[in-house]
Enzyme design. Structure first.
Site, short mmCIF file in Angstrom:
data_model
loop_
_atom_site.label_atom_id
_atom_site.label_comp_id
_atom_site.label_asym_id
_atom_site.label_seq_id
_atom_site.Cartn_x
_atom_site.Cartn_y
_atom_site.Cartn_z
N CYS A 188 -11.10 1.71 -5.15
CA CYS A 188 -10.99 1.51 -6.61
C CYS A 188 -11.35 2.77 -7.40
O CYS A 188 -10.82 2.99 -8.49
CB CYS A 188 -11.86 0.34 -7.05
SG CYS A 188 -11.37 -1.24 -6.32
N ASP A 229 7.21 -5.35 -0.51
CA ASP A 229 6.63 -5.35 0.83
C ASP A 229 5.17 -5.79 0.73
O ASP A 229 4.67 -6.11 -0.35
CB ASP A 229 6.78 -3.97 1.49
CG ASP A 229 5.71 -2.97 1.06
OD1 ASP A 229 5.19 -3.10 -0.08
OD2 ASP A 229 5.40 -2.06 1.84
N CYS A 255 -8.23 4.70 -7.89
CA CYS A 255 -7.06 3.95 -8.35
C CYS A 255 -6.74 4.26 -9.81
O CYS A 255 -7.62 4.18 -10.67
CB CYS A 255 -7.30 2.45 -8.19
SG CYS A 255 -5.91 1.45 -8.75
N TYR A 295 14.28 -7.87 1.47
CA TYR A 295 13.45 -6.68 1.26
C TYR A 295 14.22 -5.40 1.59
O TYR A 295 14.24 -4.45 0.80
CB TYR A 295 12.16 -6.73 2.09
CG TYR A 295 11.54 -5.36 2.16
CD1 TYR A 295 10.83 -4.86 1.07
CD2 TYR A 295 11.74 -4.52 3.25
CE1 TYR A 295 10.32 -3.56 1.08
CE2 TYR A 295 11.25 -3.23 3.28
CZ TYR A 295 10.54 -2.76 2.18
OH TYR A 295 10.06 -1.48 2.19
N CYS A 316 -7.32 -3.56 -13.72
CA CYS A 316 -7.06 -4.44 -12.58
C CYS A 316 -7.75 -5.78 -12.79
O CYS A 316 -8.98 -5.86 -12.91
CB CYS A 316 -7.57 -3.78 -11.30
SG CYS A 316 -7.50 -4.87 -9.84
N GLU A 329 13.28 2.20 6.98
CA GLU A 329 12.90 0.85 6.56
C GLU A 329 12.86 -0.12 7.73
O GLU A 329 11.99 -0.98 7.82
CB GLU A 329 13.83 0.35 5.46
CG GLU A 329 13.64 1.04 4.12
CD GLU A 329 12.23 0.87 3.57
OE1 GLU A 329 11.58 -0.15 3.88
OE2 GLU A 329 11.77 1.75 2.83
#
Length: 291
Positions: free
Chosen positions: A199, A137, A202, A119, A208, A36
């Protein structure tokens, strides 16, 4: 709405998640924490070799804590934003002193470690310990902005509204929430990218909000570009590269050769010293910090 998002994204993640070393059980909480720190503003392909070397050399926080902070800066190599190396070293020292060398499981204790912000604490608690926390994030923020809010990009800085939305979207079940955090992040990294979004690949394209609205152009403030050439960041990187390669103090004259413009070079070196990344010595010598 929330359940309609969770199931397809998690199913997509189960089928398409990258096999990354920090996702494997043997990485443990320390491996997750190291990843991270390294992945902030740095792509996976640049992180992988440094991560492997780091964990091989310092498999536990106590191993890193025993070293001088300058060794962390040296091992950081060219990942960029080298203050992260100092912060990770500071976190390792605190983990060793306060928690017996084990990365704490409690979110508040993670947040209290030096160099750990909102975060990173949420990410470690979620990815290492399977806890229920909103992990926001850049990739997750972009997915939520498009899929739920209906805009192309999130604001430049995380807002209270984004945090509230992320909390509202969290699955109630801890394990599912942790899976959702990882899955939505991966979706933003691989499919719902900043440019050339996929897309057609997706799993939530049909629901969406941004796509259904006809993909309206970004109407907010201009997005910040990542410039590097000719900046103080580049000069700092060149100065640090010399010091990383040296195993003895480096004379000012050697550092003077790395950049032609003396005012900018001096400013960059002063910044490295004030950030604790470089230690000045008598006689115009410089080295990575020892303590």
């Amino acid at each position: 709405m929330t359940e309609k998002l969770h199931a397809p994204v998690i199913a997509w993640f189960d089928a398409h998640a990258r096999d990354l070393p920090w996702r494997r059980p043997e990485a443990g909480p320390w491996g997750v924490m190291v990843s991270e720190f390294m992945l902030q503003q740095t792509p996976v392909n640049r992180v992988l070799p440094v991560y492997e070397e780091w964990l091989s050399r310092w498999p536990r926080p106590a191993d890193l804590a025993k070293e001088a902070p300058g060794e962390a800066v040296r091992a950081w190599g060219r990942l960029g934003y080298p203050r992260r190396a100092l912060r990770l070293h500071g976190a390792a020292v605190a983990i060793t002193e306060r928690h017996g060398g084990d990365v704490p499981t409690d979110h508040a204790q993670l947040l209290a470690l030096p160099g750990i912000g909102e975060y990173t604490a949420a990410a470690v608690a979620s990815f290492a310990y399977g806890q229920r926390h909103p992990v926001l994030d850049t990739n997750v923020r972009r997915v939520l902005a498009r899929a739920v809010t209906g805009v192309q990009y999130p604001p430049n800085a995380t807002t209270a509204a984004e945090r509230r939305l992320a909390r509202e979207l969290l699955p109630q079940d801890e394990r599912t929430a942790a899976r959702w955090a990882a899955a939505s992040m991966e979706l933003g990294a691989l499919v719902c990218t900043a440019k050339n979004e996929g897309c057609g690949r997706c799993p939530i394209a049909t629901q969406c909000a941004w796509r259904l609205a006809g993909k309206p152009e970004h109407a907010g403030p201009p997005r910040r570009g990542q410039t590097y050439a000719g900046t103080d960041r580049q000069v700092r990187g060149k100065l640090l590269a010399v010091l990383r390669e040296a195993h003895a103090p480096v004379p000012q004259a050697v550092l003077d050769r790395v950049w032609h413009e003396p005012v900018q070079r001096a400013r960059a070196l002063d910044g490295l010293v004030s950030d604790g990344l470089v230690e000045p010595l008598p006689g115009g010598l410089y080295r990575l910090p020892l303590g």
